[in-house]
Design an enzyme around this catalytic site. Sequence first.
Site, PDB file in Angstrom:
ATOM      1  N   ASP A  18       0.799  -1.232   0.000  1.00  0.00           N
ATOM      2  CA  ASP A  18       0.000   0.000   0.000  1.00  0.00           C
ATOM      3  C   ASP A  18       0.830   1.280   0.000  1.00  0.00           C
ATOM      4  O   ASP A  18       0.393   2.311   0.505  1.00  0.00           O
ATOM      5  CB  ASP A  18      -0.979   0.022   1.192  1.00  0.00           C
ATOM      6  N   HIS A  49      -3.927  -2.828  -6.452  1.00  0.00           N
ATOM      7  CA  HIS A  49      -3.257  -1.671  -7.037  1.00  0.00           C
ATOM      8  C   HIS A  49      -4.328  -0.632  -7.339  1.00  0.00           C
ATOM      9  O   HIS A  49      -5.285  -0.927  -8.042  1.00  0.00           O
ATOM     10  CB  HIS A  49      -2.627  -2.048  -8.375  1.00  0.00           C
TER      11      HIS A  49
HETATM   12  P1  IMP Z   1      -2.387 -12.868   2.872  1.00  0.00           P
HETATM   13  O1  IMP Z   1      -1.377 -12.384   1.881  1.00  0.00           O
HETATM   14  O2  IMP Z   1      -3.795 -12.664   2.418  1.00  0.00           O
HETATM   15  O3  IMP Z   1      -2.107 -14.268   3.329  1.00  0.00           O
HETATM   16  O4  IMP Z   1      -2.243 -11.954   4.187  1.00  0.00           O
HETATM   17  C1  IMP Z   1      -1.058 -11.942   4.977  1.00  0.00           C
HETATM   18  C2  IMP Z   1      -0.780 -10.545   5.503  1.00  0.00           C
HETATM   19  O5  IMP Z   1      -0.392  -9.701   4.422  1.00  0.00           O
HETATM   20  C3  IMP Z   1      -1.985  -9.853   6.145  1.00  0.00           C
HETATM   21  O6  IMP Z   1      -1.491  -9.031   7.204  1.00  0.00           O
HETATM   22  C4  IMP Z   1      -2.547  -9.013   5.009  1.00  0.00           C
HETATM   23  O7  IMP Z   1      -3.296  -7.913   5.472  1.00  0.00           O
HETATM   24  C5  IMP Z   1      -1.270  -8.576   4.340  1.00  0.00           C
HETATM   25  N1  IMP Z   1      -1.435  -8.272   2.918  1.00  0.00           N
HETATM   26  C6  IMP Z   1      -1.562  -9.148   1.895  1.00  0.00           C
HETATM   27  N2  IMP Z   1      -1.645  -8.516   0.726  1.00  0.00           N
HETATM   28  C7  IMP Z   1      -1.546  -7.198   0.990  1.00  0.00           C
HETATM   29  C8  IMP Z   1      -1.518  -6.022   0.160  1.00  0.00           C
HETATM   30  O8  IMP Z   1      -1.572  -6.063  -1.069  1.00  0.00           O
HETATM   31  N3  IMP Z   1      -1.406  -4.826   0.822  1.00  0.00           N
HETATM   32  C9  IMP Z   1      -1.289  -4.756   2.164  1.00  0.00           C
HETATM   33  N4  IMP Z   1      -1.299  -5.825   2.978  1.00  0.00           N
HETATM   34  C10 IMP Z   1      -1.408  -7.033   2.392  1.00  0.00           C
HETATM   35 MG    MG Z   2      -2.062  -2.370  -2.409  1.00  0.00          MG
END
Ligand code: IMP
Ligand code: MG
Length: 337
Positions: A18, A49
């Site tokens: 982010d 994105h």
């Molecule tokens: P997962 O990737 O869904 O397994 O989530 C694992 C951790 O990564 C969690 O804390 C999510 O909130 C974070 N996370 C996964 N993808 C993103 C992203 O694109 N932006 C911000 N946080 C992410």
């Molecule tokens: Mg993002």
Amino acid sequence: MPASQITADIIVDLQYGDCGKGKIAHALCHKNQDYTHTMRYNGGANAGHTIYHKGGKFVTHQIPIGVFYGIPSIIGPGCVVYPESFLEEIKELNDHGIKTDGMIFVADNAHIVTKAHLEEDGNDTKIGTTKKGIGQAYRDKVARQGIRAKDITGLEEYLIDVYETLHTKGPATILCDGAQGFGLDIDWGDYPFVTSSHATSAGALTNGIPPQAVRDVWGVGKIYETYVGAKAFEPDEEVFRRIRELGQEYGATTGRPRQVNWLNIDLLERAIRINGVTQLVINKVDILREAGVWMTRNDAGEITDHTSEQVMVAFIEDIAKQAGVKKVYFSDNPETF
Ligand code: IMP
Ligand code: MG
């Protein structure tokens, strides 16, 4: 066959996702019309994105950025794909006038997220995942019981062999587009509060990019940090709630409020060095300006009050340059840098 002629720029997020990678990708595609491909190198529909293009706001999850510029875009072998939402996303882009015909490709060896993965992730409370089945898909890949894109029906028209595409058809200039961030990387993040893929510049190389092809590594951070997930991250102070509102820090994928804290300068320095960042973009300086506070922290939790924008910017620039960055951009506007 002559030597492969590949040039690659890599975009990598230096914090917890982010930070505005979409903006940088968009700007680089706009500047460098010489890209022959863009390629997502990690993650799946957990990413979001946000792209401002021709007056419209778009949120993509799995589709790489290049489609907005008519550049062939690959979902690389380091990614996991949920076919239903992938096809849905293509439809949404088409409905909004973005042409994708012959533009979107999926590595035939990328792994598939299944309904069972999604359901299992739906029960997560420990990590605070995006519930997109990401960890389960990578678990099955590593356990050698996963399903690859070429093993299912429904994606045939998108499938490519990445080796053939990038190495055997003449010169290729590739923008490698990362998801999540260094602080969420499976090896370098705050385990277990991480995602399940390689969110570092090295993650791009696992997608068939040879190391000597790398031209620039574009590291992207924010002037403060945000994190979404189950661990406690935000100190209980009014200023962080204000920054969340000013910066509209809510998840692009899940809508969850992002926890806010000051920029951790030690994390930033580590991320610059480990990812080999050559070009650094620090986003959302205008938000801290509106909040009127110029603080950083370090791994030990010590806070530094820089008292002015000028002093804080010089402090960050100094550390970045010493760590090997050639140029630092401090950026306000959502559309340019
Ligand atoms: P997962 O990737 O869904 O397994 O989530 C694992 C951790 O990564 C969690 O804390 C999510 O909130 C974070 N996370 C996964 N993808 C993103 C992203 O694109 N932006 C911000 N946080 C992410
Ligand atoms: Mg993002």
